[in-house]
Design a protein around this motif. Structure first.
Motif, PDB file in Angstrom:
ATOM      1  N   MET A   1      62.610 101.427  35.547  1.00 37.46           N
ATOM      2  CA  MET A   1      62.765 102.513  36.516  1.00 37.46           C
ATOM      3  C   MET A   1      64.109 102.409  37.228  1.00 37.46           C
ATOM      4  O   MET A   1      64.221 102.694  38.415  1.00 37.46           O
ATOM      5  N   ALA A   2      65.136 102.009  36.507  1.00 36.97           N
ATOM      6  CA  ALA A   2      66.501 101.962  37.046  1.00 36.97           C
ATOM      7  C   ALA A   2      67.336 103.020  36.341  1.00 36.97           C
ATOM      8  O   ALA A   2      67.301 103.128  35.103  1.00 36.97           O
ATOM      9  N   PHE A   3      68.087 103.792  37.114  1.00 35.97           N
ATOM     10  CA  PHE A   3      68.819 104.923  36.550  1.00 35.97           C
ATOM     11  C   PHE A   3      70.210 105.033  37.166  1.00 35.97           C
ATOM     12  O   PHE A   3      70.371 104.870  38.378  1.00 35.97           O
ATOM     13  N   PHE A   4      71.186 105.341  36.318  1.00 35.07           N
ATOM     14  CA  PHE A   4      72.505 105.655  36.826  1.00 35.07           C
ATOM     15  C   PHE A   4      72.501 107.069  37.418  1.00 35.07           C
ATOM     16  O   PHE A   4      71.608 107.871  37.146  1.00 35.07           O
ATOM     17  N   GLU A   5      73.504 107.353  38.213  1.00 35.28           N
ATOM     18  CA  GLU A   5      73.555 108.594  38.984  1.00 35.28           C
ATOM     19  C   GLU A   5      73.326 109.863  38.155  1.00 35.28           C
ATOM     20  O   GLU A   5      72.537 110.723  38.567  1.00 35.28           O
ATOM     21  N   PRO A   6      73.966 110.046  36.988  1.00 34.10           N
ATOM     22  CA  PRO A   6      73.736 111.296  36.238  1.00 34.10           C
ATOM     23  C   PRO A   6      72.268 111.528  35.885  1.00 34.10           C
ATOM     24  O   PRO A   6      71.746 112.637  36.051  1.00 34.10           O
ATOM     25  N   LYS A   7      71.599 110.490  35.411  1.00 36.07           N
ATOM     26  CA  LYS A   7      70.193 110.659  35.045  1.00 36.07           C
ATOM     27  C   LYS A   7      69.318 110.781  36.285  1.00 36.07           C
ATOM     28  O   LYS A   7      68.308 111.487  36.274  1.00 36.07           O
ATOM     29  N   MET A   8      69.695 110.101  37.370  1.00 28.65           N
ATOM     30  CA  MET A   8      68.944 110.192  38.622  1.00 28.65           C
ATOM     31  C   MET A   8      68.922 111.630  39.119  1.00 28.65           C
ATOM     32  O   MET A   8      67.895 112.133  39.576  1.00 28.65           O
ATOM     33  N   ARG A   9      70.038 112.306  39.024  1.00 26.86           N
ATOM     34  CA  ARG A   9      70.112 113.709  39.456  1.00 26.86           C
ATOM     35  C   ARG A   9      69.211 114.602  38.601  1.00 26.86           C
ATOM     36  O   ARG A   9      68.546 115.502  39.110  1.00 26.86           O
ATOM     37  N   ASP A  10      69.201 114.351  37.304  1.00 23.62           N
ATOM     38  CA  ASP A  10      68.333 115.145  36.422  1.00 23.62           C
ATOM     39  C   ASP A  10      66.862 114.930  36.754  1.00 23.62           C
ATOM     40  O   ASP A  10      66.054 115.866  36.702  1.00 23.62           O
ATOM     41  N   ILE A  11      66.495 113.697  37.091  1.00 25.12           N
ATOM     42  CA  ILE A  11      65.103 113.388  37.412  1.00 25.12           C
ATOM     43  C   ILE A  11      64.681 114.043  38.715  1.00 25.12           C
ATOM     44  O   ILE A  11      63.586 114.607  38.827  1.00 25.12           O
ATOM     45  N   LEU A  12      65.551 113.979  39.724  1.00 24.07           N
ATOM     46  CA  LEU A  12      65.190 114.492  41.050  1.00 24.07           C
ATOM     47  C   LEU A  12      65.188 116.014  41.115  1.00 24.07           C
ATOM     48  O   LEU A  12      64.385 116.603  41.836  1.00 24.07           O
ATOM     49  N   GLU A  13      66.053 116.653  40.391  1.00 25.72           N
ATOM     50  CA  GLU A  13      66.211 118.112  40.497  1.00 25.72           C
ATOM     51  C   GLU A  13      65.088 118.827  39.744  1.00 25.72           C
ATOM     52  O   GLU A  13      65.252 119.297  38.622  1.00 25.72           O
ATOM     53  N   GLN A  14      63.926 118.930  40.410  1.00 24.52           N
ATOM     54  CA  GLN A  14      62.746 119.552  39.827  1.00 24.52           C
ATOM     55  C   GLN A  14      62.214 120.640  40.766  1.00 24.52           C
ATOM     56  O   GLN A  14      62.623 120.741  41.919  1.00 24.52           O
ATOM     57  N   ASN A  15      61.278 121.430  40.247  1.00 21.44           N
ATOM     58  CA  ASN A  15      60.651 122.459  41.083  1.00 21.44           C
ATOM     59  C   ASN A  15      59.803 121.808  42.169  1.00 21.44           C
ATOM     60  O   ASN A  15      59.223 120.736  41.966  1.00 21.44           O
ATOM     61  N   CYS A  16      59.693 122.461  43.317  1.00 25.45           N
ATOM     62  CA  CYS A  16      58.937 121.882  44.420  1.00 25.45           C
ATOM     63  C   CYS A  16      58.459 122.967  45.375  1.00 25.45           C
ATOM     64  O   CYS A  16      58.989 124.087  45.397  1.00 25.45           O
ATOM     65  N   THR A  17      57.449 122.619  46.169  1.00 25.68           N
ATOM     66  CA  THR A  17      56.984 123.467  47.264  1.00 25.68           C
ATOM     67  C   THR A  17      57.055 122.729  48.588  1.00 25.68           C
ATOM     68  O   THR A  17      56.974 123.337  49.647  1.00 25.68           O
ATOM     69  N   SER A  18      57.173 121.388  48.514  1.00 24.56           N
ATOM     70  CA  SER A  18      57.306 120.566  49.723  1.00 24.56           C
ATOM     71  C   SER A  18      58.097 119.318  49.389  1.00 24.56           C
ATOM     72  O   SER A  18      58.344 119.021  48.211  1.00 24.56           O
ATOM     73  N   ASP A  19      58.464 118.553  50.414  1.00 30.24           N
ATOM     74  CA  ASP A  19      59.229 117.331  50.196  1.00 30.24           C
ATOM     75  C   ASP A  19      58.453 116.306  49.377  1.00 30.24           C
ATOM     76  O   ASP A  19      59.048 115.485  48.671  1.00 30.24           O
ATOM     77  N   ASN A  20      57.124 116.333  49.472  1.00 31.58           N
ATOM     78  CA  ASN A  20      56.306 115.382  48.716  1.00 31.58           C
ATOM     79  C   ASN A  20      56.476 115.542  47.210  1.00 31.58           C
ATOM     80  O   ASN A  20      56.285 114.587  46.456  1.00 31.58           O
ATOM     81  N   ASP A  21      56.830 116.747  46.779  1.00 32.02           N
ATOM     82  CA  ASP A  21      57.043 116.992  45.355  1.00 32.02           C
ATOM     83  C   ASP A  21      58.337 116.358  44.859  1.00 32.02           C
ATOM     84  O   ASP A  21      58.578 116.314  43.648  1.00 32.02           O
ATOM     85  N   CYS A  22      59.160 115.908  45.780  1.00 36.10           N
ATOM     86  CA  CYS A  22      60.482 115.365  45.431  1.00 36.10           C
ATOM     87  C   CYS A  22      60.519 113.843  45.497  1.00 36.10           C
ATOM     88  O   CYS A  22      61.609 113.252  45.534  1.00 36.10           O
ATOM     89  N   ASN A  23      59.353 113.205  45.550  1.00 34.57           N
ATOM     90  CA  ASN A  23      59.279 111.748  45.587  1.00 34.57           C
ATOM     91  C   ASN A  23      59.086 111.213  44.175  1.00 34.57           C
ATOM     92  O   ASN A  23      58.058 111.473  43.538  1.00 34.57           O
ATOM     93  N   PHE A  24      60.063 110.479  43.692  1.00 31.15           N
ATOM     94  CA  PHE A  24      59.966 109.831  42.387  1.00 31.15           C
ATOM     95  C   PHE A  24      59.914 108.335  42.628  1.00 31.15           C
ATOM     96  O   PHE A  24      60.931 107.666  42.716  1.00 31.15           O
ATOM     97  N   PHE A  25      58.708 107.820  42.821  1.00 33.93           N
ATOM     98  CA  PHE A  25      58.492 106.422  43.175  1.00 33.93           C
ATOM     99  C   PHE A  25      59.310 106.098  44.426  1.00 33.93           C
ATOM    100  O   PHE A  25      59.113 106.717  45.452  1.00 33.93           O
ATOM    101  N   ASP A  26      60.244 105.143  44.347  1.00 30.48           N
ATOM    102  CA  ASP A  26      61.018 104.777  45.533  1.00 30.48           C
ATOM    103  C   ASP A  26      62.287 105.611  45.698  1.00 30.48           C
ATOM    104  O   ASP A  26      63.056 105.381  46.630  1.00 30.48           O
ATOM    105  N   CYS A  27      62.522 106.536  44.821  1.00 25.28           N
ATOM    106  CA  CYS A  27      63.679 107.425  44.921  1.00 25.28           C
ATOM    107  C   CYS A  27      63.191 108.798  45.377  1.00 25.28           C
ATOM    108  O   CYS A  27      62.408 109.447  44.673  1.00 25.28           O
TER     109      CYS A  27
END
Length: 448
Positions: free
Chosen positions: A315-341
Motif C-alpha cells: 500500500m505504498a504509492f508514488f505521487e502519480p499513482k496516489m493522485r489516480d487512486i484518490l481522484e474518485q467520485n464522492c458524496t462526502s469526505d468519507n468517500d475520499c479515505n483510502f486507508f491512511d491516505c
C-alpha cells in the motif's frame, strides 16, 4: 358411491405423488446447493490455509519447472540442487500471496510470491511474438536493450511513474544490464517478467539501491523472491517493537563515532529519529513523493543498527499513482479515505481531490509516536519538562493537516527531531556508572 371413492383415492394418490416428487426435487436442490457451498468455502478459505505441506509442494513445483528450464534465478541452484535453502515454516497465505520463512546459506530470509503458480503470471508478449514467428527465431535470445525496454514499461504501469529522465530505475538497471554484455535466455526473461508483475517486488527493487529504509531483496527463483528477514512490530504489544530474537553485537554508535553502551529505553528516541529520517527521505529524495497508505507496526521492522525498515509495501504509492487512486467520485469526505491516505470531497464536482490531505508524518505521529510517548508508558518520567514538551509536539504533529503551511509542517518535524536528540543527550548524561548491568549496546533488541 364406490366410483366416487375410487376417484377420490386416485386423486389423493396423484397429489401424494406430486408432493413426494416435489420433496425429492427440493431435497436434491438443497443437497446440490449445500455441496456447492462446501466446495466454494473449501476453495476460497481452506485452500488458502497456510500449511507446511502445501508450502513444500509449491517449492517442489518451482524446482521441477527449474529442472525443465521453464524458470530460473540466482536462488534456484541453492534451492533445488545444492540444498542450501532450508524451508522453515509457512508464515501466511493471503489472497493468493504465499509467504514462507526459510534459511539461505544460514541467513534467515522470507520467500514471497503474489501468486502460487508460475503459469498464473502473464507471459511476456515478446516471447509469444517470437513463438508465433516460428523457426529458429523463436529460440533467439533477447538483448539487454530488449530487457530494459520491456522492464521499463512494466515499471511505469506498476508504480505509476513516467519513464522520463527523472526515473532512476531504468538508468540503474539499464547500466547493469549493458555492463553484463550478454543476451538473456527465455527462462531468465520469463522469470523477470513474472517478478515485475508483483508490485511489492518492483517497489523494493526500485528503492533498495536508493534507500536503506526498505527491506532488501536478496535473490529469486522464478516468481518467488527472497527478502531479508526482520522481526516486525506488533499492534498488540504496547511497546510496538520487541526484537529479542536479534543477537547482541557491538557496533559503533551513530552519534559519536565510538562504541557506546545505551539503555533499552534510550532506543525509543533513536528509533523515533529513524522514523523521521525515513519520512524525510520518502517525501523529498525521490523524483516523486512516496505515500504510505497502511501505516501500522506490522508493516515496519528494525535492523540491528536501529534503522526503521518498511517491510510490507503493498500500500505504498508514488505521487502519480496516489493522485489516480484518490481522484474518485464522492458524496462526502468519507468517500475520499483510502486507508491512511485521505483526500477531501469537492461537492460541487462530486469528486475527491487528487491531493492527499494528511501525510506520512502525521499518521506515524498518531499511530506510533503517540502510544510510545504516552504518560502510561513513561510512568514517573511523564511529568519531566522535556517529556511534557515532547508529548505536546507529538500531539501537534498528529493533528496537523498537510494542506496547511508547509513551513509549519517542517517546523513541527524539526521540533520533534530536536526534542528527541535532546532526550538522548539528557539520558546519556544522567546515566550512572552503577547501571552497567542494565545497559545494552546500540545493536540490541528493543525491550522497552
Amino acid at each position: 358411491m364406490r366410483r366416487s371413492l375410487r376417484g377420490a383415492l386416485r386423486c389423493l394418490g396423484v397429489k401424494v405423488c406430486r408432493r413426494s416428487a416435489l420433496l425429492v426435487v427440493l431435497l436434491w436442490l438443497a443437497s446440490w446447493l449445500f455441496l456447492n457451498g462446501l466446495v466454494f468455502v473449501h476453495r476460497n478459505m481452506f485452500s488458502d490455509f497456510c500449511t507446511d505441506d502445501k508450502s513444500k509442494e509449491i517449492l517442489q513445483r518451482v524446482c521441477a519447472e527449474y529442472q525443465q528450464g521453464i524458470l530460473t534465478g540466482d536462488l534456484c541452484e541453492d534451492l533445488c540442487v545444492a540444498g542450501r535453502v532450508e524451508y522453515k515454516r509457512c508464515l501466511y497465505y493471503e489472497n493468493g500471496k504465499k509467504v514462507m520463512a526459510a534459511s539461505w546459506r544460514g541467513v534467515p530470509v522470507v520467500l514471497k510470491s503474489k501468486l502460487e503458480n508460475f503459469s498464473s503470471y502473464e507471459a511476456l508478449a515478446l516471447l509469444e511474438y517470437q513463438d508465433a514467428a516460428g523457426g529458429a527465431g523463436g529460440e533467439e535470445e533477447l538483448s539487454p536493450l530488449d530487457v530494459v525496454f520491456y522492464a521499463t514499461l512494466e515499471i511505469k504501469n506498476s508504480l505509476g511513474l513516467e519513464t522520463g529522465t527523472n526515473l532512476t530505475l531504468p538508468r540503474l538497471w539499464g547500466q547493469k544490464l549493458k555492463e553484463n554484455e550478454r543476451t538473456y535466455s527465455r527462462a531468465e526473461l520469463a522469470s523477470l517478467w513474472a517478478l515485475l508483475q508483483q508490485e511489492e517486488y518492483t517497489f523494493l527493487r526500485v528503492l533498495q539501491d536508493l534507500t536503506h529504509h526498505v527491506a532488501k531483496i536478496l535473490g529469486s527463483c522464478g516468481h518467488f523472491y527472497a527478502v531479508e528477514y526482520l522481526a516486525a512490530g506488533h499492534a498488540w504489544d504496547q511497546h510496538i517493537f520487541s526484537l529479542e530474537e536479534l543477537t547482541l553485537s557491538p557496533s559503533p554508535s551513530p552519534w559519536s563515532g565510538q562504541e557506546k553502551m545505551i539503555t533499552a529505553k534510550d532506543m525509543v528516541p533513536r528509533v523515533a529519529l529513524s522514523f523521521l529520517e525515513m519520512v524525510e527521505h520518502f517525501e523529498n529524495d525521490f523524483s516523486h513523493r512516496l505515500h504510505l497508505c497502511d501505516i501500522k507496526p506490522e508493516n515496519f521492522a528494525i535492523r540491528k543498527d536501529l534503522t526503521v525498515v518498511a517491510i510490507d509495501v503493498d500500500m505504498a504509492f508514488f505521487e502519480p499513482k496516489m493522485r489516480d487512486i484518490l481522484e474518485q467520485n464522492c458524496t462526502s469526505d468519507n468517500d475520499c479515505n483510502f486507508f491512511d491516505c485521505i483526500s477531501k470531497c469537492d461537492k460541487n464536482k462530486n469528486r475527491c481531490g487528487p491531493k492527499r490531505r494528511n501525510s506520512n508524518l502525521q499518521v506515524i505521529c498518531e499511530k506510533i509516536f503517540r502510544p510510545w510517548f504516552s504518560p502510561t508508558l513513561l510512568g514517573a518520567k511523564a511529568g519531566l519538562p522535556l517529556q511534557v514538551e515532547l508529548q505536546r509536539a507529538v500531539q501537534e504533529c498528529a493533528e496537523i493537516d498537510s494542506g496547511e503551511d508547509a513551513r509549519r509542517t517542517r517546523a513541527v518535524r524539526e521540533q520533534l527531531q530536536d526534542l528527541l536528540v535532546e532526550l538522548i543527550r539528557e539520558d546519556t548524561e544522567n546515566r550512572g556508572e552503577g547501571q552497567e548491568h542494565k545497559m545494552r549496546r546500540v545493536h540490541t533488541a528493543l525491550n522497552f
